[in-house]
Design a protein around this motif. Structure first.
Motif, PDB file in Angstrom:
ATOM      1  N   ASP A  84       4.923  -0.697 -16.298  1.00 49.47           N
ATOM      2  CA  ASP A  84       5.366   0.372 -17.184  1.00 49.47           C
ATOM      3  C   ASP A  84       6.576   1.126 -16.623  1.00 49.47           C
ATOM      4  OD1 ASP A  84       3.368  -0.274 -18.957  1.00 49.47           O
ATOM      5  OD2 ASP A  84       1.926   1.162 -18.133  1.00 49.47           O
ATOM      6  N   PHE A  85       6.662   1.227 -15.284  1.00 46.65           N
ATOM      7  CA  PHE A  85       7.783   1.936 -14.670  1.00 46.65           C
ATOM      8  C   PHE A  85       8.920   0.991 -14.266  1.00 46.65           C
ATOM      9  CE2 PHE A  85       4.544   5.220 -14.015  1.00 46.65           C
ATOM     10  CZ  PHE A  85       5.248   6.353 -14.394  1.00 46.65           C
ATOM     11  N   GLY A  86       8.727  -0.277 -14.480  1.00 50.45           N
ATOM     12  CA  GLY A  86       9.756  -1.236 -14.086  1.00 50.45           C
ATOM     13  C   GLY A  86       9.859  -1.426 -12.597  1.00 50.45           C
ATOM     14  N   LEU A  87       8.743  -1.227 -11.882  1.00 53.14           N
ATOM     15  CA  LEU A  87       8.730  -1.348 -10.431  1.00 53.14           C
ATOM     16  C   LEU A  87       8.099  -2.672 -10.012  1.00 53.14           C
ATOM     17  CD1 LEU A  87       7.552   2.296  -9.578  1.00 53.14           C
ATOM     18  CD2 LEU A  87       9.892   1.413  -9.592  1.00 53.14           C
ATOM     19  N   VAL A  88       8.247  -2.972  -8.726  1.00 49.12           N
ATOM     20  CA  VAL A  88       7.650  -4.180  -8.150  1.00 49.12           C
ATOM     21  C   VAL A  88       6.418  -3.767  -7.380  1.00 49.12           C
ATOM     22  CG1 VAL A  88       7.986  -6.147  -6.621  1.00 49.12           C
ATOM     23  CG2 VAL A  88       9.894  -5.296  -8.011  1.00 49.12           C
ATOM     24  N   ASN A  89       5.314  -4.400  -7.691  1.00 45.45           N
ATOM     25  CA  ASN A  89       4.046  -4.040  -7.044  1.00 45.45           C
ATOM     26  C   ASN A  89       3.905  -4.792  -5.716  1.00 45.45           C
ATOM     27  OD1 ASN A  89       1.539  -2.824  -6.762  1.00 45.45           O
ATOM     28  ND2 ASN A  89       0.467  -4.449  -7.909  1.00 45.45           N
ATOM     29  N   ASP A  90       4.862  -4.523  -4.827  1.00 46.27           N
ATOM     30  CA  ASP A  90       4.836  -5.216  -3.544  1.00 46.27           C
ATOM     31  C   ASP A  90       4.041  -4.476  -2.493  1.00 46.27           C
ATOM     32  OD1 ASP A  90       6.588  -3.141  -3.544  1.00 46.27           O
ATOM     33  OD2 ASP A  90       8.168  -4.171  -2.397  1.00 46.27           O
ATOM     34  N   LYS A  91       3.906  -3.156  -2.650  1.00 43.71           N
ATOM     35  CA  LYS A  91       3.119  -2.362  -1.727  1.00 43.71           C
ATOM     36  C   LYS A  91       2.529  -1.181  -2.469  1.00 43.71           C
ATOM     37  CE  LYS A  91       7.247   0.164  -0.191  1.00 43.71           C
ATOM     38  NZ  LYS A  91       8.031   0.602   0.987  1.00 43.71           N
ATOM     39  N   GLY A  92       1.431  -0.709  -1.945  1.00 42.99           N
ATOM     40  CA  GLY A  92       0.758   0.383  -2.627  1.00 42.99           C
ATOM     41  C   GLY A  92      -0.480   0.800  -1.869  1.00 42.99           C
TER      42      GLY A  92
END
Length: 815
Positions: A649-657
């Motif tokens: 939804d935010f146009g981000l990459v879910n590489d870390k969290g």
């Protein structure tokens, strides 16, 4: 204060809302149907249109009526004796019911149908319907009913020219009629075939099971006529069932005959012919007594004529040979006395013959009408009453036997009456025979005494008296019989039916069917009931949450707000479309927070749902956005480690969290990502770990949350569905306020029990319900976030602007 929002000072509901609960229910019900107004109006239109077309093309049915006056039967002398005797011989007879039975009898209908010659029915093709022709026929079909015929199906005839026509089969549902067994018809299995299809008028058309001739009357080239053959028994059964015979009222002896038929003239002709045959049958019943009397007298005359002729010739010959023409004065006196006795004896002997005939009639159980005793000069009133009653009961038995079996209660009762009265009649006849024989013996004694006086006369005169005496006896009997025969013939000629026709058959001017106004009303009612019934059943069988009021009643916690449907493709309408109604829904929800958790500078909010797809992530993102717009430093944390969606939804990459922090020594600050919006950051869920539940249950997670709360004003938890995973239950303890998200038209009604179990069994407090994706306007008027009842929508006072998707995308979203 918003309705149903908890008040710190008063946790009860708004009393105004409680008082209006019933009214709101009615409004909900009304608006629930009104949202389908297009469907309801379309169904009403179709129903009324269907009724109109039915009225337009349905065959008109007319009611043909007539009336008959039934004369009450006058009881003969002595009849009341049997009616009150308690023997059950004549009691309980209803003349009206008997006449109704006769008019409804199969035999009478068969006679009427045979007289009218209705065995061929003709039809004319129309644009939509086919109508029957009667009276002025274009062709005439002559059928040979002495051989098997095809009945039930229908033939189609097309006139080619004045001499020929083409014949085909329109309906092949034929049965075979056999003249030697007219009441049984066999189904024709093989299709009907003709050696040729074109025939000449007047040509005999023959086959294995048909033989008829078509004659030209007034048919024109191109005319199409259909016809079918109907056997007489089938027609009689049909008209017998269709005919209604009823008394006009309980006191009157007038019967009304009615028949509903599409052909008025045919109905009138049938009822008129039926009444004609009914009266003719009654007259024939009356004439049978006179005919039997004449027959009995003719039998007696045939015997006495020869005796009279012989005695007359003998008298003339004796007078001629002996030249003796007149008797002496003494001889005349003796002869006149003897003539009187002989006359009485002759009449008495004739009565004895009648009694013997009557006794033989009873012994042999004959069924023909008996000769009335009064016709033969018998004046015994009891015997006359018994014979009349016996004849009537036998006639009634014949009528009943034509329509019912011997096991029928009415037939059995009538049989018992006949047996009782027959026994009484036999006893009376035997007594009459004995009395008559005694009378004849007395007359013979008187005659013998006179014969002594005759012997004192001269031989010539004595012989003349004997011959003249024999002639006079025969002459008197002959004249007496001729008189009785003339009386019987006069009676027969004067016989009239006791019943009479009051009104001949006449059809009403307006058809009784179809009932046009009633059909239109039925079409209107069906058009209204069917869609309402469909909507009601659909709602009853619907397992999805649709009604916010119903949801509010099912959950054990308050329903805080409703989030309207997002008509744009933007997942964050709060940031990108701040004047939309959806944005106002979240502002309203933010305002409720101040009442749910007052006097807090830092606020931690948790969002969960029962299953995936109910919009908890959408709600989490936009609630975080609405706080960020206030200048609150907000952090959105994606805790759904199994199925993360926030990054997309935010146009981000879910590489870390968060999964990265919990499974390594990386600090949570290193995984915080900016959202591009002021005062709003996000911690994504990170790569999907193999053990998401165990990661979230570590002490490290609590420490991270404690540090986050110290640096952010508002912390939003986007948790996994509590109905699918277990770790969410452990996360409720880290939140100040928890929300359970339902989605209109998506969430199952049974999922409300998950929320109730969290409160009642799980001990979760400070949890509330939210209804997301509200798009079915049922006129609830609660005033929650979607603006129902306050005019915050697209057609209100211009406070908001709504971004609309193209119609085809909206349609796909509804699906």
């Amino acid at each position: 204060m918003y309705p149903n929002t908890p008040n710190p000072s008063n946790s009860g509901q708004n009393p105004f809302m409680v008082q209006k609960e019933d009214e709101i229910d009615l409004k909900v019900l009304l608006f629930n149907y009104l949202q389908y107004w297009v469907l309801i109006v379309a169904c009403i239109f179709i129903g009324v249109l269907g009724a109109f077309l039915f009225n337009r093309y349905a065959t008109n049915i007319f009611k043909v009526e007539s009336s008959i006056l039934v004369e009450d039967e006058e009881p003969a002398l002595g009849m009341d004796l049997f009616e009150s005797s308690g023997l059950g011989m004549l009691g309980g007879k209803s003349n009206i019911e008997n006449e109704i039975g006769i008019l409804k009898s199969f035999s009478l209908a068969e006679e009427a149908v045979s007289e009218l010659n209705l065995n061929v029915q003709y039809y004319e093709e129309g644009f939509v319907t086919t109508t029957q022709i009667y009276g002025k026929l274009p062709i005439l079909v002559t059928v040979d009913w002495k051989q098997p015929q095809l009945v039930g199906g229908r033939f189609r005839l097309e006139v080619i020219n004045e001499e020929s026509f083409e014949l085909s089969v329109e309906n092949d549902e034929f049965k075979i009629y056999y003249p030697n067994d007219p009441y049984y018809k066999e189904l024709l299995e093989d299709p009907v075939s003709f050696e040729k299809s074109v025939f000449s008028f007047g040509e005999e058309i023959q086959g294995e099971y048909f033989s008829f001739t078509v004659n030209q009357i007034s048919a024109l080239p191109g005319d199409i006529i259909q016809f079918n053959l109907v056997d007489t028994p089938s027609l009689a059964l049909f008209y017998r069932e269709e005919l209604a015979v009823t008394p006009i009222n309980k006191q009157a002896s007038i019967l009304s005959l009615s028949l509903e038929t599409p052909v008025r003239r045919l109905g009138e002709d049938y009822i008129n012919k039926l009444m004609e045959m009914y009266l003719a049958r009654e007259l024939n019943e009356k004439n049978k007594a006179s005919e039997n009397t004449v027959k009995f007298i003719d039998e007696q005359l045939s015997g006495i004529s020869d005796s009279l002729r012989f005695s007359e010739n003998k008298l003339q010959k004796y007078r001629t040979e002996n030249r003796v023409f007149n008797l002496s004065e003494e001889g005349s006196v003796i002869f006149e006395r003897m003539q009187e006795l002989e006359k009485q004896k002759g009449q008495t002997e004739l009565s004895l013959k009648y009694y013997n005939t009557l006794r033989d009639y009873l012994v042999t159980n004959q069924t023909g009408d008996m000769v009335a005793p009064s016709v033969m000069g018998v004046t015994d009133p009891l015997l006359n009453s018994l014979v009349q009653a016996y004849s009537e009961l036998q006639a009634e038995q014949n009528r009943l036997s034509a329509n019912f079996t011997e096991l029928n209660p009415t037939v059995r009762e009538n049989t018992t009456r006949i047996q009782n009265i027959k026994k009484q009649l036999q006893e009376n006849v035997n007594s009459a025979i004995s009395n008559t024989e005694n009378t004849i013996a007395d007359l013979n004694s008187q005659i013998r005494m006179l014969e002594v006086d005759v012997n004192s006369l001269p031989e010539t005169e004595r012989n003349l008296i004997g011959i003249q005496r024999q002639f006079t006896i025969n002459e008197n009997i002959y004249i007496y019989l001729l008189e009785k025969k003339a009386e019987a013939e006069i009676t027969k000629a004067a016989n009239m039916p006791k019943n009479s026709i009051l009104d001949y058959a006449k059809s009403g001017q307006q058809p009784v069917a179809p009932k046009r106004s009633l059909n239109l009303l039925i079409g209107l009612i069906l058009g209204l009931i069917l869609p309402i019934g469909f909507i009601t059943i659909k709602d009853f069988l619907n397992t999805k949450i649709e009604d916010p009021k119903e949801l509010e009643n099912q959950i054990k916690v308050p329903l805080i707000g409703m989030i309207g449907r997002n008509n744009s493709e933007d997942a964050i309408p709060v940031m990108n479309n701040p004047r939309s109604t959806v944005t106002e829904s979240f502002r309203s929800l933010r305002a409720d927070m101040s009442y749910l958790s007052p006097h807090r500078d830092n606020l931690t909010i948790l969002f969960t749902s029962s299953i995936s797809g109910e919009g908890k992530t959408f709600v989490s993102i936009n609630v975080a956005s609405v706080y960020a717009l206030m200048g609150k430093k907000t952090l959105l944390i994606g805790l759904d480690l199994r199925k993360p969606k926030i990054a997309e939804d935010f146009g981000l990459v879910n590489d870390k969290g968060m999964s990265t922090c919990l499974s390594s020594d990386i600090s949570w600050r290193d995984v915080v990502k900016p959202t591009g919006h002021r005062d709003m950051d996000v911690i994504l869920s990170g790569p999907i770990p193999p053990n998401p539940a165990e990661l979230l249950l570590q002490d490290k997670f609590g420490e991270i949350i404690k540090e986050i709360k110290a640096e952010y004003d508002v912390v939003i938890f986007d948790c996994p569905p509590v109905g699918l995973v277990s770790e969410t239950k452990e996360l409720f303890g880290f939140a100040d306020i928890s929300f359970f998200v339902f989605r209109q038209g998506y969430s199952m009604k049974g999922n409300t029990q998950i929320l109730n179990n969290l409160v009642e069994k799980g001990g979760v407090s400070k949890i509330y319900g939210i209804l997301n994706d509200v798009h079915i306007d049922k006129g609830y008027g609660y005033g929650y976030g979607y603006g129902y009842g306050y005019g915050y929508g697209n057609n209100s006072y211009g406070y908001h602007e709504e971004v609309q998707l193209p119609w085809w995308k909206r349609a796909l979203r509804r699906k």
